[in-house]
Enzyme design. Structure first.
Site, short mmCIF file in Angstrom:
data_model
loop_
_atom_site.label_atom_id
_atom_site.label_comp_id
_atom_site.label_asym_id
_atom_site.label_seq_id
_atom_site.Cartn_x
_atom_site.Cartn_y
_atom_site.Cartn_z
N LYS A 11 -5.62 -16.05 -32.42
CA LYS A 11 -6.69 -16.13 -31.42
C LYS A 11 -7.47 -14.81 -31.36
O LYS A 11 -7.05 -13.80 -31.94
CB LYS A 11 -6.08 -16.47 -30.05
N TYR A 51 -9.26 -28.49 -27.92
CA TYR A 51 -8.50 -28.49 -26.67
C TYR A 51 -8.81 -29.73 -25.82
O TYR A 51 -8.77 -29.67 -24.59
CB TYR A 51 -8.78 -27.21 -25.88
N PHE A 59 -8.05 -24.33 -16.10
CA PHE A 59 -8.14 -23.22 -17.06
C PHE A 59 -8.97 -23.57 -18.29
O PHE A 59 -9.11 -22.74 -19.20
CB PHE A 59 -6.75 -22.73 -17.47
N ARG A 87 6.12 -23.27 -33.80
CA ARG A 87 6.19 -23.19 -32.33
C ARG A 87 7.36 -22.29 -31.91
O ARG A 87 7.28 -21.56 -30.92
CB ARG A 87 6.36 -24.58 -31.73
N THR A 93 4.53 -20.55 -24.03
CA THR A 93 3.11 -20.32 -23.77
C THR A 93 2.85 -18.98 -23.08
O THR A 93 1.93 -18.25 -23.45
CB THR A 93 2.55 -21.47 -22.92
N ARG A 104 4.85 -14.21 -29.35
CA ARG A 104 4.36 -14.00 -27.98
C ARG A 104 5.29 -13.10 -27.19
O ARG A 104 4.86 -12.28 -26.37
CB ARG A 104 4.18 -15.35 -27.30
N ASN A 118 -2.41 -15.36 -25.54
CA ASN A 118 -1.06 -15.38 -26.11
C ASN A 118 -1.06 -15.38 -27.64
O ASN A 118 -0.12 -15.87 -28.26
CB ASN A 118 -0.26 -16.55 -25.53
N HIS A 121 -2.08 -19.99 -31.76
CA HIS A 121 -1.98 -21.42 -31.51
C HIS A 121 -1.18 -22.05 -32.63
O HIS A 121 -1.31 -21.65 -33.79
CB HIS A 121 -3.37 -22.06 -31.49
N GLU A 132 -6.02 -31.59 -35.81
CA GLU A 132 -6.54 -30.22 -35.77
C GLU A 132 -6.89 -29.71 -37.17
O GLU A 132 -7.89 -29.01 -37.35
CB GLU A 132 -5.50 -29.29 -35.10
P1 DAT Z 1 0.43 -23.83 -26.16
O1 DAT Z 1 -0.64 -22.91 -26.66
O2 DAT Z 1 1.74 -23.11 -25.98
O3 DAT Z 1 0.55 -25.10 -26.97
P2 DAT Z 1 -0.94 -25.43 -24.17
O4 DAT Z 1 -1.35 -26.32 -25.28
O5 DAT Z 1 -0.27 -26.04 -22.99
O6 DAT Z 1 0.00 -24.24 -24.68
O7 DAT Z 1 -2.21 -24.66 -23.61
C1 DAT Z 1 -3.21 -24.18 -24.49
C2 DAT Z 1 -3.60 -22.79 -24.08
O8 DAT Z 1 -4.20 -22.80 -22.80
C3 DAT Z 1 -2.42 -21.84 -23.95
O9 DAT Z 1 -2.09 -21.24 -25.19
C4 DAT Z 1 -2.91 -20.85 -22.95
C5 DAT Z 1 -3.79 -21.67 -22.04
N1 DAT Z 1 -3.08 -22.17 -20.87
C6 DAT Z 1 -2.15 -23.16 -20.83
N2 DAT Z 1 -1.70 -23.38 -19.61
C7 DAT Z 1 -2.36 -22.51 -18.82
C8 DAT Z 1 -2.37 -22.22 -17.41
N3 DAT Z 1 -1.60 -22.91 -16.57
N4 DAT Z 1 -3.19 -21.25 -16.97
C9 DAT Z 1 -4.00 -20.56 -17.80
N5 DAT Z 1 -4.04 -20.77 -19.13
C10 DAT Z 1 -3.24 -21.73 -19.63
MG MG Z 2 -0.86 -26.62 -27.21
#
Ligand code: DAT
Ligand code: MG
Length: 140
Positions: A11, A51, A59, A87, A93, A104, A118, A121, A132
Site C-alpha cells: 500500500k 474494496y 471507513f 494472510r 488487520t 503488520r 497496515n 493487502h 482482484e
Molecule cells: P484486511 O486488509 O485485513 O483484509 P479488511 O478487508 O477487513 O482487512 O479491510 C480492508 C482495509 O480497510 C484494511 O486493511 C484497513 C481498513 N479497515 C478495515 N477495517 C477498518 C476499520 N474498522 N476502521 C478503519 N479502517 C479499517
Molecule cells: Mg480484506
C-alpha cells in the site's frame, strides 16, 4: 493440484516508507513466486471495485483516499496455499495487535492516522483472488 495465486498490494504507506523490498523479500523467502509485478497509482474506479465489499462502511471513503494517495506495488504471487499463507505473513488487520514476526506486527502502524495504514493487502479467498487479479492484471 495447481498452485494457487493471490493478489498482494504494498500500500502507499509501505511504498512511501521504503518497505516494498522487505515485503517482497518475505514473500520470496517463504517460497512463493512473484509472477507479475507493477507499480502504479490506483484511481477511484479501480479502488471502488477492489474494496466493493466495504462500500457503505464508515471507513470506506478515507480508505479509498489513502489508497490513492500515492503509488502502490501490485503483485500476483503464486504458491501452495498462498492465499492463506500470505494472510498469515501479513498478520491481522490492525498492526497494534498483529503478532510479532508478521509484516503488520513488525512494521505496521495504526496510530496517528485517520485510517488503518497496515502496509499490505492480500486476497482473502480463491474467489476474491480471481476477482482482484482480474481487476489489477486484466491481461493475466
Ligand atoms: P484486511 O486488509 O485485513 O483484509 P479488511 O478487508 O477487513 O482487512 O479491510 C480492508 C482495509 O480497510 C484494511 O486493511 C484497513 C481498513 N479497515 C478495515 N477495517 C477498518 C476499520 N474498522 N476502521 C478503519 N479502517 C479499517
Ligand atoms: Mg480484506
Amino acid at each position: 493440484t495447481p498452485a494457487e495465486r493471490t493478489l498482494v498490494l504494498v500500500k502507499p504507506d509501505g511504498v512511501a516508507r521504503g518497505l516494498t523490498g522487505e515485503v517482497l523479500r518475505r514473500v520470496e523467502a517463504k517460497g512463493y513466486r512473484i509472477v507479475a509485478l507493477e507499480m502504479r497509482t490506483a484511481d477511484d474506479a479501480l479502488l471502488a471495485e477492489h474494496y466493493a465489499e466495504h462500500q457503505g462502511k464508515p471507513f470506506f471513503a478515507p480508505l479509498v483516499e489513502f489508497m490513492r494517495s500515492g503509488p502502490v506495488v501490485a503483485a500476483v504471487v503464486e504458491g501452495g496455499r498462498v492465499i492463506e499463507g500470505f494472510r498469515s505473513l501479513a498478520g491481522t488487520t490492525e498492526p497494534t495487535g498483529a503478532a510479532p514476526g508478521t509484516i503488520r506486527g513488525d512494521l505496521g502502524r495504526d496510530w496517528g492516522t485517520s485510517v488503518v495504514q497496515n502496509l499490505v493487502h492480500g486476497s482473502d479467498s480463491p474467489e476474491s483472488a480471481a476477482r482482484e487479479i482480474g481487476l489489477w492484471f486484466p491481461a493475466l
